[in-house]
Design a protein around this motif. Structure first.
Motif, PDB file in Angstrom:
ATOM      1  N   TRP A  58       0.806  -1.220   0.000  1.00  0.00           N
ATOM      2  CA  TRP A  58       0.000   0.000   0.000  1.00  0.00           C
ATOM      3  C   TRP A  58       0.846   1.280   0.000  1.00  0.00           C
ATOM      4  N   LEU A  59       1.797   1.383   0.916  1.00  0.00           N
ATOM      5  CA  LEU A  59       2.511   2.653   1.077  1.00  0.00           C
ATOM      6  C   LEU A  59       3.496   2.947  -0.053  1.00  0.00           C
ATOM      7  N   ALA A  60       4.419   2.030  -0.312  1.00  0.00           N
ATOM      8  CA  ALA A  60       5.470   2.289  -1.301  1.00  0.00           C
ATOM      9  C   ALA A  60       4.924   2.671  -2.677  1.00  0.00           C
ATOM     10  N   PRO A  61       3.878   2.001  -3.188  1.00  0.00           N
ATOM     11  CA  PRO A  61       3.358   2.387  -4.509  1.00  0.00           C
ATOM     12  C   PRO A  61       2.796   3.804  -4.570  1.00  0.00           C
ATOM     13  N   ARG A  62       2.521   4.415  -3.411  1.00  0.00           N
ATOM     14  CA  ARG A  62       1.919   5.752  -3.392  1.00  0.00           C
ATOM     15  C   ARG A  62       2.936   6.863  -3.104  1.00  0.00           C
ATOM     16  N   LEU A  63       4.184   6.501  -2.832  1.00  0.00           N
ATOM     17  CA  LEU A  63       5.174   7.509  -2.452  1.00  0.00           C
ATOM     18  C   LEU A  63       5.544   8.450  -3.592  1.00  0.00           C
ATOM     19  N   THR A  64       5.251   8.074  -4.821  1.00  0.00           N
ATOM     20  CA  THR A  64       5.539   8.969  -5.953  1.00  0.00           C
ATOM     21  C   THR A  64       4.908  10.337  -5.727  1.00  0.00           C
ATOM     22  N   LYS A  65       3.676  10.353  -5.236  1.00  0.00           N
ATOM     23  CA  LYS A  65       2.970  11.622  -5.013  1.00  0.00           C
ATOM     24  C   LYS A  65       3.665  12.456  -3.946  1.00  0.00           C
ATOM     25  N   LEU A  66       4.177  11.795  -2.906  1.00  0.00           N
ATOM     26  CA  LEU A  66       4.874  12.524  -1.846  1.00  0.00           C
ATOM     27  C   LEU A  66       6.152  13.163  -2.369  1.00  0.00           C
ATOM     28  N   PHE A  67       6.921  12.407  -3.169  1.00  0.00           N
ATOM     29  CA  PHE A  67       8.179  12.944  -3.694  1.00  0.00           C
ATOM     30  C   PHE A  67       7.935  14.025  -4.752  1.00  0.00           C
ATOM     31  N   GLU A  68       6.831  13.927  -5.459  1.00  0.00           N
ATOM     32  CA  GLU A  68       6.497  14.994  -6.410  1.00  0.00           C
ATOM     33  C   GLU A  68       6.247  16.303  -5.678  1.00  0.00           C
ATOM     34  N   GLN A  69       5.643  16.210  -4.504  1.00  0.00           N
ATOM     35  CA  GLN A  69       5.338  17.398  -3.715  1.00  0.00           C
ATOM     36  C   GLN A  69       6.560  17.905  -2.961  1.00  0.00           C
ATOM     37  N   TYR A  70       7.413  16.972  -2.492  1.00  0.00           N
ATOM     38  CA  TYR A  70       8.585  17.349  -1.697  1.00  0.00           C
ATOM     39  C   TYR A  70       9.819  16.637  -2.257  1.00  0.00           C
ATOM     40  N   PRO A  71      10.363  17.126  -3.361  1.00  0.00           N
ATOM     41  CA  PRO A  71      11.468  16.425  -4.029  1.00  0.00           C
ATOM     42  C   PRO A  71      12.751  16.346  -3.206  1.00  0.00           C
ATOM     43  N   ASN A  72      12.908  17.219  -2.191  1.00  0.00           N
ATOM     44  CA  ASN A  72      14.124  17.201  -1.383  1.00  0.00           C
ATOM     45  C   ASN A  72      14.005  16.333  -0.141  1.00  0.00           C
ATOM     46  N   LEU A  73      12.878  15.661   0.002  1.00  0.00           N
ATOM     47  CA  LEU A  73      12.681  14.784   1.150  1.00  0.00           C
ATOM     48  C   LEU A  73      13.346  13.433   0.896  1.00  0.00           C
ATOM     49  N   LYS A  74      13.962  12.894   1.927  1.00  0.00           N
ATOM     50  CA  LYS A  74      14.564  11.559   1.838  1.00  0.00           C
ATOM     51  C   LYS A  74      13.816  10.638   2.797  1.00  0.00           C
ATOM     52  N   ILE A  75      13.236   9.569   2.267  1.00  0.00           N
ATOM     53  CA  ILE A  75      12.492   8.614   3.084  1.00  0.00           C
ATOM     54  C   ILE A  75      13.335   7.366   3.303  1.00  0.00           C
ATOM     55  N   ASP A  76      13.534   7.002   4.554  1.00  0.00           N
ATOM     56  CA  ASP A  76      14.163   5.728   4.902  1.00  0.00           C
ATOM     57  C   ASP A  76      13.035   4.822   5.382  1.00  0.00           C
ATOM     58  N   LEU A  77      12.591   3.908   4.510  1.00  0.00           N
ATOM     59  CA  LEU A  77      11.437   3.067   4.793  1.00  0.00           C
ATOM     60  C   LEU A  77      11.919   1.745   5.395  1.00  0.00           C
ATOM     61  N   MET A  78      11.562   1.521   6.653  1.00  0.00           N
ATOM     62  CA  MET A  78      12.010   0.334   7.384  1.00  0.00           C
ATOM     63  C   MET A  78      10.826  -0.617   7.552  1.00  0.00           C
ATOM     64  N   LEU A  79      10.833  -1.702   6.796  1.00  0.00           N
ATOM     65  CA  LEU A  79       9.715  -2.645   6.789  1.00  0.00           C
ATOM     66  C   LEU A  79      10.068  -3.852   7.644  1.00  0.00           C
ATOM     67  N   GLU A  80       9.405  -3.973   8.780  1.00  0.00           N
ATOM     68  CA  GLU A  80       9.623  -5.116   9.659  1.00  0.00           C
ATOM     69  C   GLU A  80       8.465  -5.241  10.627  1.00  0.00           C
ATOM     70  N   GLU A  81       8.265  -6.459  11.100  1.00  0.00           N
ATOM     71  CA  GLU A  81       7.151  -6.709  12.007  1.00  0.00           C
ATOM     72  C   GLU A  81       7.481  -6.254  13.427  1.00  0.00           C
ATOM     73  N   ARG A  82       8.777  -6.175  13.746  1.00  0.00           N
ATOM     74  CA  ARG A  82       9.173  -5.714  15.079  1.00  0.00           C
ATOM     75  C   ARG A  82       8.729  -4.273  15.281  1.00  0.00           C
TER      76      ARG A  82
END
Length: 309
Positions: free
Chosen positions: A113-137
């Motif tokens: 769900w989240l990763a496929p939608r991040l294009t819109k976020l980066f289009e709005q904030y191109p200088n933002l860096k996202i560190d996406l940590m995917l884990e159940e912990r």
């Protein structure tokens, strides 16, 4: 043992110690700090002398922390996270969103769900860096293991800002091709004529999905494919392998999935967004929170139009 207090220590020596402990090597720490190996070694020896303690065991493979070194490393890790938090707050601009934002969520929600939608976020904030940590912990937000979390239950940690985003249902889905070839089950007992695709019982998953798996297993599925995450379950369903247990949000991006046994719906799974109280005024956090809420609203609207809410 000396009586030197942490507050009396040289901050620069602590910074160098933390870098060495983190990488386990004088050379690599020196490269990271732009210092020579001998300069790093002198600082470590001076710190050990001031503490009257040995902080590292020296081995041919590198450096290993002693018990005293572990105690000091725990303290410097905590200091480093707090300094990062303060630095992040200072860097936050009132007019611009930039810099790194560490986001943690489950593997399923992050990939499906989240990763496929991040294009819109980066289009709005191109200088933002996202560190996406995917884990159940569940990462410790107050200790700054992450800045923002999206979780499938309400966070229990104190000093967090939390907001409920939506409710997810775990449902049974199959591809049209699979059903055309194998028929559509009408009752839970009919699962004996089908292959069940689900998360394996030892992997972390929401309780309602585990309950549904247990119920279906009692009816003796003809075959099973178990995977340790929902991305794998989805791939199995999309490739006509069987009937899979999946979160209902996947049907927005994969509308050809067919729900089967609708009366076997499970209890709803609440989805929460949370972040530390100290980041309440962070521009990066606010931008991400607003983006997720906007996407959730669009998701709900689309699901209603599809007749799936």
């Amino acid at each position: 043992m000396g009586t030197t207090k942490v507050t009396d220590m040289d901050w620069d020596k602590l910074r160098i110690f933390h870098a060495v402990a983190d990488v386990g090597s004088l050379t690599h720490a020196g490269d990271k700090l732009n210092l020579s190996q001998s300069a790093v070694s002198r600082q470590i020896r001076a710190l050990e002398e001031s503490l009257n303690a040995t902080l590292f065991h020296r081995h041919a493979r590198g450096l290993i922390l002693t018990e005293q070194g572990e105690l000091l490393f725990d303290a410097t890790k905590s200091m480093s996270k707090r300094l990062e938090a303060a630095s992040a707050r200072i860097r936050d601009s009132e007019d611009e969103v930039f810099g790194e934002l560490r986001v943690t969520t489950t593997f399923g929600f992050g990939t499906l769900w989240l990763a496929p939608r991040l294009t819109k976020l980066f289009e709005q904030y191109p200088n933002l860096k996202i560190d996406l940590m995917l884990e159940e912990r569940v990462l410790d937000l107050p200790m700054r293991e992450a800045d923002v979390a999206i979780r499938m239950k309400e966070p229990s940690q104190a000093d967090l800002v939390r907001k409920r985003l939506m409710t997810v249902q775990m449902r049974l889905y199959a591809s049209r091709a699979y059903l055309d070839r194998n028929g559509t089950p009408q009752t839970a007992e009919d699962i004996k004529n089908h292959r069940l695709i689900c998360q394996n019982q030892n992997s972390a998953q929401v309780g309602s999905a585990a309950v549904l798996v247990q119920k279906l297993i009692t009816h003796g599925p003809g075959s099973m494919l178990s995977v340790n995450n929902y991305f794998g379950v989805l791939q199995g369903v999309l490739h006509d392998l069987g009937i899979g247990i999946l979160p209902d949000y996947v049907t927005e991006d994969f509308p050809d999935l067919v729900q089967v046994l609708p009366h076997e719906d499970t209890s709803g799974v609440p989805v929460y967004l949370a972040y530390p109280e100290e980041l309440r005024h962070s521009q990066r956090v606010s931008a991400f929170r607003d983006f997720v809420q906007t996407e959730i609203m669009a998701h709900r609207k689309h699901m209603k139009e599809m007749g799936k809410l």
